[in-house]
Scaffold this motif. Structure first.
Motif, PDB file in Angstrom:
ATOM      1  N   GLY A 179       0.775  -1.233   0.000  1.00 20.18           N
ATOM      2  CA  GLY A 179       0.000   0.000   0.000  1.00 20.18           C
ATOM      3  C   GLY A 179       0.804   1.279   0.000  1.00 20.18           C
ATOM      4  O   GLY A 179       0.234   2.366  -0.122  1.00 20.18           O
ATOM      5  N   ALA A 180       2.126   1.201   0.138  1.00 21.33           N
ATOM      6  CA  ALA A 180       2.977   2.393   0.125  1.00 21.33           C
ATOM      7  C   ALA A 180       3.679   2.512  -1.230  1.00 21.33           C
ATOM      8  O   ALA A 180       4.169   1.515  -1.770  1.00 21.33           O
ATOM      9  N   ASP A 181       3.721   3.718  -1.785  1.00 21.42           N
ATOM     10  CA  ASP A 181       4.379   3.989  -3.063  1.00 21.42           C
ATOM     11  C   ASP A 181       5.640   4.814  -2.836  1.00 21.42           C
ATOM     12  O   ASP A 181       5.679   5.684  -1.956  1.00 21.42           O
ATOM     13  N   LEU A 182       6.647   4.562  -3.652  1.00 15.50           N
ATOM     14  CA  LEU A 182       7.883   5.339  -3.602  1.00 15.50           C
ATOM     15  C   LEU A 182       8.467   5.422  -5.002  1.00 15.50           C
ATOM     16  O   LEU A 182       8.522   4.422  -5.726  1.00 15.50           O
ATOM     17  N   LEU A 215     -10.038  -1.910 -11.734  1.00 14.20           N
ATOM     18  CA  LEU A 215     -10.651  -3.232 -11.663  1.00 14.20           C
ATOM     19  C   LEU A 215     -11.942  -3.070 -10.887  1.00 14.20           C
ATOM     20  O   LEU A 215     -11.992  -3.249  -9.674  1.00 14.20           O
ATOM     21  N   ALA A 216     -12.992  -2.689 -11.596  1.00 13.49           N
ATOM     22  CA  ALA A 216     -14.244  -2.342 -10.940  1.00 13.49           C
ATOM     23  C   ALA A 216     -15.226  -3.495 -10.871  1.00 13.49           C
ATOM     24  O   ALA A 216     -16.118  -3.504 -10.026  1.00 13.49           O
ATOM     25  N   ASN A 272      -6.457  -1.946  -6.095  1.00 14.92           N
ATOM     26  CA  ASN A 272      -7.506  -1.279  -5.325  1.00 14.92           C
ATOM     27  C   ASN A 272      -7.071  -1.096  -3.874  1.00 14.92           C
ATOM     28  O   ASN A 272      -7.075  -2.050  -3.082  1.00 14.92           O
ATOM     29  N   GLU A 273      -6.732   0.110  -3.519  1.00 18.22           N
ATOM     30  CA  GLU A 273      -6.298   0.396  -2.156  1.00 18.22           C
ATOM     31  C   GLU A 273      -7.426   0.147  -1.158  1.00 18.22           C
ATOM     32  O   GLU A 273      -7.182  -0.239  -0.007  1.00 18.22           O
ATOM     33  N   GLU A 274      -8.675   0.331  -1.577  1.00 19.10           N
ATOM     34  CA  GLU A 274      -9.806   0.107  -0.682  1.00 19.10           C
ATOM     35  C   GLU A 274      -9.857  -1.346  -0.219  1.00 19.10           C
ATOM     36  O   GLU A 274     -10.137  -1.630   0.953  1.00 19.10           O
ATOM     37  N   SER A 275      -9.604  -2.270  -1.124  1.00 19.11           N
ATOM     38  CA  SER A 275      -9.604  -3.682  -0.732  1.00 19.11           C
ATOM     39  C   SER A 275      -8.506  -3.969   0.273  1.00 19.11           C
ATOM     40  O   SER A 275      -8.701  -4.696   1.253  1.00 19.11           O
ATOM     41  N   LEU A 325     -17.232  -2.796  10.662  1.00 21.70           N
ATOM     42  CA  LEU A 325     -16.139  -1.886  10.991  1.00 21.70           C
ATOM     43  C   LEU A 325     -15.424  -1.359   9.753  1.00 21.70           C
ATOM     44  O   LEU A 325     -14.848  -0.263   9.784  1.00 21.70           O
ATOM     45  N   ALA A 326     -15.439  -2.131   8.666  1.00 20.40           N
ATOM     46  CA  ALA A 326     -14.809  -1.667   7.415  1.00 20.40           C
ATOM     47  C   ALA A 326     -15.789  -0.909   6.534  1.00 20.40           C
ATOM     48  O   ALA A 326     -15.394  -0.385   5.487  1.00 20.40           O
ATOM     49  N   ASP A 327     -17.063  -0.877   6.929  1.00 21.51           N
ATOM     50  CA  ASP A 327     -18.104  -0.168   6.193  1.00 21.51           C
ATOM     51  C   ASP A 327     -18.244  -0.702   4.772  1.00 21.51           C
ATOM     52  O   ASP A 327     -18.160   0.046   3.798  1.00 21.51           O
ATOM     53  N   VAL A 328     -18.462  -2.015   4.653  1.00 15.89           N
ATOM     54  CA  VAL A 328     -18.730  -2.620   3.355  1.00 15.89           C
ATOM     55  C   VAL A 328     -20.049  -3.390   3.436  1.00 15.89           C
ATOM     56  O   VAL A 328     -20.418  -3.907   4.489  1.00 15.89           O
ATOM     57  N   ALA A 329     -20.743  -3.470   2.310  1.00 23.16           N
ATOM     58  CA  ALA A 329     -22.101  -4.010   2.301  1.00 23.16           C
ATOM     59  C   ALA A 329     -22.178  -5.493   1.989  1.00 23.16           C
ATOM     60  O   ALA A 329     -23.195  -6.119   2.246  1.00 23.16           O
ATOM     61  N   SER A 330     -21.124  -6.056   1.405  1.00 26.06           N
ATOM     62  CA  SER A 330     -21.172  -7.457   0.993  1.00 26.06           C
ATOM     63  C   SER A 330     -20.122  -8.269   1.724  1.00 26.06           C
ATOM     64  O   SER A 330     -18.962  -7.855   1.857  1.00 26.06           O
ATOM     65  N   ILE A 331     -20.511  -9.463   2.153  1.00 25.67           N
ATOM     66  CA  ILE A 331     -19.584 -10.346   2.853  1.00 25.67           C
ATOM     67  C   ILE A 331     -18.437 -10.777   1.945  1.00 25.67           C
ATOM     68  O   ILE A 331     -17.330 -11.057   2.417  1.00 25.67           O
TER      69      ILE A 331
END
Length: 518
Positions: free
Chosen positions: A103-106, A170-171, A187-190, A499-505
């Motif tokens: 998740g970190a870019d350089l 990748l939607a 996808n950083e959200e994942s 806690l992650a605020d997602v709607a699908s398991i």
């Protein structure tokens, strides 16, 4: 142009999505180009898949340590870093390569003339998606972009399949779940969601250990499916020539450990139920299940509140949560209400009681278009009314108490003699309209348990595929004497969804169960 935000060129491949079924020919051509580069590396005596590389710093550590550099500032500090190439821009004598790691870019600020011949060959055959190592000085470019100016680069692993175009991403939900490794790359959200999951599990384990619980492991292959009302998966053991079942719950084995003298046990377990899939259900799921000697349902409510607060604090830093645009507080104490009270309120029938004639309860169900079956008693009918009219409307954390004996074969009858015939000391915790936890004062009377199992077996014979079967080894253990106890089961996947605020398991399970690809 010397910053990673301008490094938008996806590389020589162009904007082709990985596994692009819509243009298979184009994908084949792109992969052929990459294979040619792979061959070129080998021809130059460069191994395209390194055996090891030893970074001195993670990318995130470099960012954290030197984030405050002034534009043009050089540190004189040489580091070795590694990551996946996610952007590459060549502007003549300079080249800007962006590495990503966890998740970190350089950015690598590459001055081509400063490289040795091997490093030049590596860069000549580089693609977005490759894994690259670099050694060089940490600095900030003229525009202030934190960078490493490499003196050498090392090919760590050559990528043969292109990443999705950075703008298209990748939607597709199906593809994200089916190719989770690709989803995590782009996808950083994942990635955020699964870091939340990690923190939740760590918090729960720490909280249980802090209360003196011992973590154990129990079988996943059961000779008798038990511990919950659910359809099992069945398999066959060739050597024993017998059918076995993937566990639907670890409950009965964990309670046998109480009989054996463990006062507090828990298991973070994978369980399996051969049932439908939805945004709330996956056939393979994770639970935390615990049992505590000498405790009752009141003690377990306090434990549950503590676990949920601990998980929220660790994952989010607060017990105040936003889920799907609505606020919900996980701060104790949680609301407490009986199932019967909630159904009375939802139906407007204050006179409804566990002693109400079955025909009257059926009429209430029909009025509210709730399905009934001839084999169901009043208890089961009230549960159906509750699930249809109440459960989905409970947003704030609510302990729903006093579930009927008919649907609670492992829970102890209520200690109040007037209620004991009808209900148990059981609760379900509902948050945002979903069951998050299930618990009860455990049934420790072996004779009562046998009678409940026999009733369940009769229900199964009458067509209830989810009813339990009689478990003689468990009854034998109970007959040795089980201490009074409180038990708890928490749905980890649903807690992470909250806690992650997602709607699908599917979005909180790394590799969810999916239909076979066509």
């Amino acid at each position: 142009m010397d910053d990673q935000h301008s490094a938008t060129d996806p590389g020589a491949d162009g904007p082709a999505a990985a596994g692009d079924a819509a243009d298979g020919t184009r994908l084949d051509e792109l992969m052929d180009v990459r294979r040619a580069k792979l061959a070129a590396l080998r021809d130059a005596g460069i191994h395209p898949h390194a055996y090891r590389f030893e970074p001195t710093h993670a990318l995130a550590d470099v960012v954290a340590t030197w984030a405050a550099l002034e534009p043009g500032e050089e540190t004189g500090q040489v580091v070795r870093v590694a990551g996946r190439v996610v952007a590459d821009r060549d502007i003549g004598r300079l080249r800007f390569v962006v590495l990503r790691e966890d998740g970190a870019d350089l950015q690598l600020f590459v001055m081509k003339k400063a490289l040795d011949d091997t490093s030049t060959t590596v860069l000549d055959n580089l693609d977005v998606g490759d894994w690259l190592g670099a050694e060089g000085e940490v600095l900030a470019t003229r525009t202030g972009e934190l960078s490493v100016r490499p003196a050498s680069v090392t090919m760590l692993s050559k990528s043969l399949r292109p990443l999705p175009d950075k703008h298209a991403g990748l939607a597709d939900v199906e593809q994200r779940s089916r190719q989770r490794e690709l989803d995590l790359v782009v996808n950083e959200e994942s990635r955020r969601v699964f870091h939340v999951r990690h923190r939740v599990l760590r918090a729960l384990r720490d909280a249980m250990a802090g209360r003196g619980f011992v973590e154990v492991e129990t079988p996943m292959l059961h000779p008798i499916p038990g511990g919950a009302a659910a359809r099992p998966f069945v398999t066959h053991h060739n050597t024993l020539d017998t059918d076995l079942y993937l566990r639907i719950a670890p409950e009965l084995y964990l309670k046998r450990l109480l009989v054996g003298g463990f006062p507090k046990v828990f298991e973070v377990n994978r369980s399996f139920r051969n049932e439908g899939m939805s945004t709330r259900h996956n056939p393979e799921f994770t639970m935390l299940e615990s049992y505590e000697a000498y405790a009752d349902v009141g003690d377990v409510m306090e434990l549950t509140e503590a676990l949920f607060e601990a998980a929220a604090d660790e994952a989010l830093g607060s017990s105040e949560v936003t889920y799907q645009g609505r606020e919900v507080s996980l701060a104790a104490p949680f609301r407490r209400a009986t199932m019967l009270e909630l159904v009375q309120e939802a139906t407007g029938r204050d006179e409804l009681a566990w002693t109400t004639a079955r025909a009257e309860v059926v009429a209430i169900c029909e009025q509210h278009e709730v399905h009934t079956q001839d084999s169901w008693g009043v208890g089961k009918l009230v549960v159906e009314l509750y699930e249809a009219l109440v459960e989905g409307e409970l947003w704030e954390p609510t302990f729903v108490l006093e579930h009927p004996v008919e649907t609670s074969p492992l829970a102890r009858r209520h200690r109040d003699p007037e209620l004991a015939e009808h209900v148990t000391e059981r609760f379900e915790l509902i948050v945002t309209g979903r069951e998050m936890a299930n618990a009860f004062t455990e049934l420790v009377d072996a004779d009562d348990q046998r009678a409940r199992f026999e009733a369940q077996a009769a229900a199964k014979a009458a067509g209830d595929a989810e009813a339990m079967v009689l478990d003689e080894p468990y009854l034998r253990a109970m007959e040795l004497g089980m201490p009074p106890a409180g038990g708890l089961g928490v749905g980890i996947d649903r807690l992470v969804m909250l806690l992650a605020d997602v709607a699908s398991i599917r979005d909180v399970i790394l590799f969810p169960t999916l239909r076979p690809e066509a």
